[in-house]
Enzyme design. Sequence first.
Site, PDB file in Angstrom:
ATOM      1  N   GLU A   1     -19.227  26.215  33.111  1.00 42.05           N
ATOM      2  CA  GLU A   1     -20.117  25.381  32.417  1.00 42.05           C
ATOM      3  C   GLU A   1     -19.646  24.961  31.043  1.00 42.05           C
ATOM      4  O   GLU A   1     -19.927  25.688  30.034  1.00 42.05           O
ATOM      5  CB  GLU A   1     -21.479  26.008  32.397  1.00 42.05           C
ATOM      6  CG  GLU A   1     -22.583  24.983  32.150  1.00 42.05           C
ATOM      7  CD  GLU A   1     -23.724  25.409  31.042  1.00 42.05           C
ATOM      8  OE1 GLU A   1     -23.291  26.628  30.651  1.00 42.05           O
ATOM      9  OE2 GLU A   1     -24.598  24.953  30.964  1.00 42.05           O
TER      10      GLU A   1
ATOM     11  N   HIS B   1     -21.728  30.630  32.686  1.00 39.65           N
ATOM     12  CA  HIS B   1     -22.336  30.064  31.638  1.00 39.65           C
ATOM     13  C   HIS B   1     -21.855  30.012  30.356  1.00 39.65           C
ATOM     14  O   HIS B   1     -21.612  31.176  29.914  1.00 39.65           O
ATOM     15  CB  HIS B   1     -23.801  30.800  31.693  1.00 39.65           C
ATOM     16  CG  HIS B   1     -24.636  30.205  30.800  1.00 39.65           C
ATOM     17  ND1 HIS B   1     -25.112  30.997  29.458  1.00 39.65           N
ATOM     18  CD2 HIS B   1     -25.462  29.138  30.701  1.00 39.65           C
ATOM     19  CE1 HIS B   1     -26.051  30.411  28.829  1.00 39.65           C
ATOM     20  NE2 HIS B   1     -26.508  29.041  29.554  1.00 39.65           N
TER      21      HIS B   1
ATOM     22  N   GLU C   1     -22.644  19.874  30.698  1.00 41.02           N
ATOM     23  CA  GLU C   1     -24.036  19.528  30.334  1.00 41.02           C
ATOM     24  C   GLU C   1     -23.875  18.479  29.106  1.00 41.02           C
ATOM     25  O   GLU C   1     -23.326  18.836  28.042  1.00 41.02           O
ATOM     26  CB  GLU C   1     -24.901  20.736  29.845  1.00 41.02           C
ATOM     27  CG  GLU C   1     -26.221  20.384  29.359  1.00 41.02           C
ATOM     28  CD  GLU C   1     -27.090  21.467  28.977  1.00 41.02           C
ATOM     29  OE1 GLU C   1     -27.061  22.549  29.139  1.00 41.02           O
ATOM     30  OE2 GLU C   1     -28.223  21.016  28.471  1.00 41.02           O
TER      31      GLU C   1
ATOM     32  N   HIS D   1     -22.592  24.720  22.450  1.00 40.86           N
ATOM     33  CA  HIS D   1     -24.017  24.672  22.906  1.00 40.86           C
ATOM     34  C   HIS D   1     -25.043  23.815  22.289  1.00 40.86           C
ATOM     35  O   HIS D   1     -26.063  23.028  22.871  1.00 40.86           O
ATOM     36  CB  HIS D   1     -24.528  26.110  23.009  1.00 40.86           C
ATOM     37  CG  HIS D   1     -25.902  25.989  23.534  1.00 40.86           C
ATOM     38  ND1 HIS D   1     -27.029  26.292  22.836  1.00 40.86           N
ATOM     39  CD2 HIS D   1     -26.510  26.259  24.940  1.00 40.86           C
ATOM     40  CE1 HIS D   1     -28.072  26.290  23.478  1.00 40.86           C
ATOM     41  NE2 HIS D   1     -27.716  25.985  24.626  1.00 40.86           N
TER      42      HIS D   1
ATOM     43  N   ASP E   1     -20.933  23.119  27.851  1.00 37.94           N
ATOM     44  CA  ASP E   1     -21.965  22.325  27.202  1.00 37.94           C
ATOM     45  C   ASP E   1     -21.206  21.450  26.261  1.00 37.94           C
ATOM     46  O   ASP E   1     -20.040  21.884  25.491  1.00 37.94           O
ATOM     47  CB  ASP E   1     -22.753  23.241  26.236  1.00 37.94           C
ATOM     48  CG  ASP E   1     -23.852  24.014  27.101  1.00 37.94           C
ATOM     49  OD1 ASP E   1     -24.419  23.558  28.209  1.00 37.94           O
ATOM     50  OD2 ASP E   1     -23.919  25.207  26.830  1.00 37.94           O
TER      51      ASP E   1
END
Length: 336
Positions: free
Chosen positions: A51, A24, A155, A66, A53
Amino acid sequence: MSWISLVMVGALVSDWPRPLIIAHRGASGHRPEHTIEAYRLAVSQGADLIEPDLVMTKDGVLIARHENEIGGTTDVAEKYPNRKTTKTIDGDSVTGWFAEDFTLAEVKTLRARERLPYRSHYWDGRFEIPTFDEILEFVRQEEARLGRRIGLYPETKHPSYHESLGLRITDAVIDALHREGYRRRTDPVFIQSFEVGNLQRARGRTELSLIQLVDATGRPADATARGDARGYRELMTPAGLSFVASYANGIGPARALVQPVSPNGELLAPSTLVRDAHAAGLVVHVWTVRADREFLPAGYKGDPLAEYRRLAELGVDGIFTDFPDQAVRALRTATR
Ligand code: G3P
Ligand code: CA
């Protein structure tokens, strides 16, 4: 084709051990989030996927942050004090410095900082903000060096907001992945979003796996624009999951939607979400397991490894974690 390439082609993400370990924001418990160094540490610790973002710069470049407010995780306040402003993002008033107000050249003058006060700030001021293209290049190099596949779990952050500015974030992510050769559902990529509409449109553009993120409360930021009154709770009913399965391959729920906890942090009876999602043909990747005492529910009695094992027992297919090293110890080692 080399031996390494043959092995890598054979290791489709569907063959990987479950639950998948998803780093993450990188190994963000140990390094400032969303830096190449955080992703590098995650890979070295054994994460299956990293991951990023993603938000966009003024000149339309995907960068890893993020949120589009970059004051909380960079030194932008010192370097560009006059750029502070207030905007409405997804209905909330936010004051700070925003990625979409900076060119990539300006972003590259910034350095990352740890977000959380109770984590180490030793690395503050040392690492650049990476572009998505740089992350793709990093993954390509690490795969060649290690002879294993490294998955990507990008994301799209605030897609409706970005698109209102003419920044087509979802198309940009898909195009970058397709250019890099990721095109099939079985490739080690999952594209995630808290909104629904951009995933529905993405379904028409790519075979790559799509994940509908769901929070424990609230509703997708684009719900009103789509004329859909359903909140995340409604999307997690069997009827809601059937709808999600019409465009996505899985769900990414807050972990409390799978393993509820009391206000005191005691573990309550698990929900039926994993079973219901599987019945709808959806994989389940829960977020986010963190060892900090601010995040670890009291019911795990101070043992962060116990949370991974509990979620695995409940049948989840993947776990987002800030501490991939602990996930590997909990899930991939023979002794307990
Ligand atoms: O994307 C899964 C999880 O990361 C969602 O939460 O806010 O950390 O992006 P967030
Ligand atoms: Ca995320």
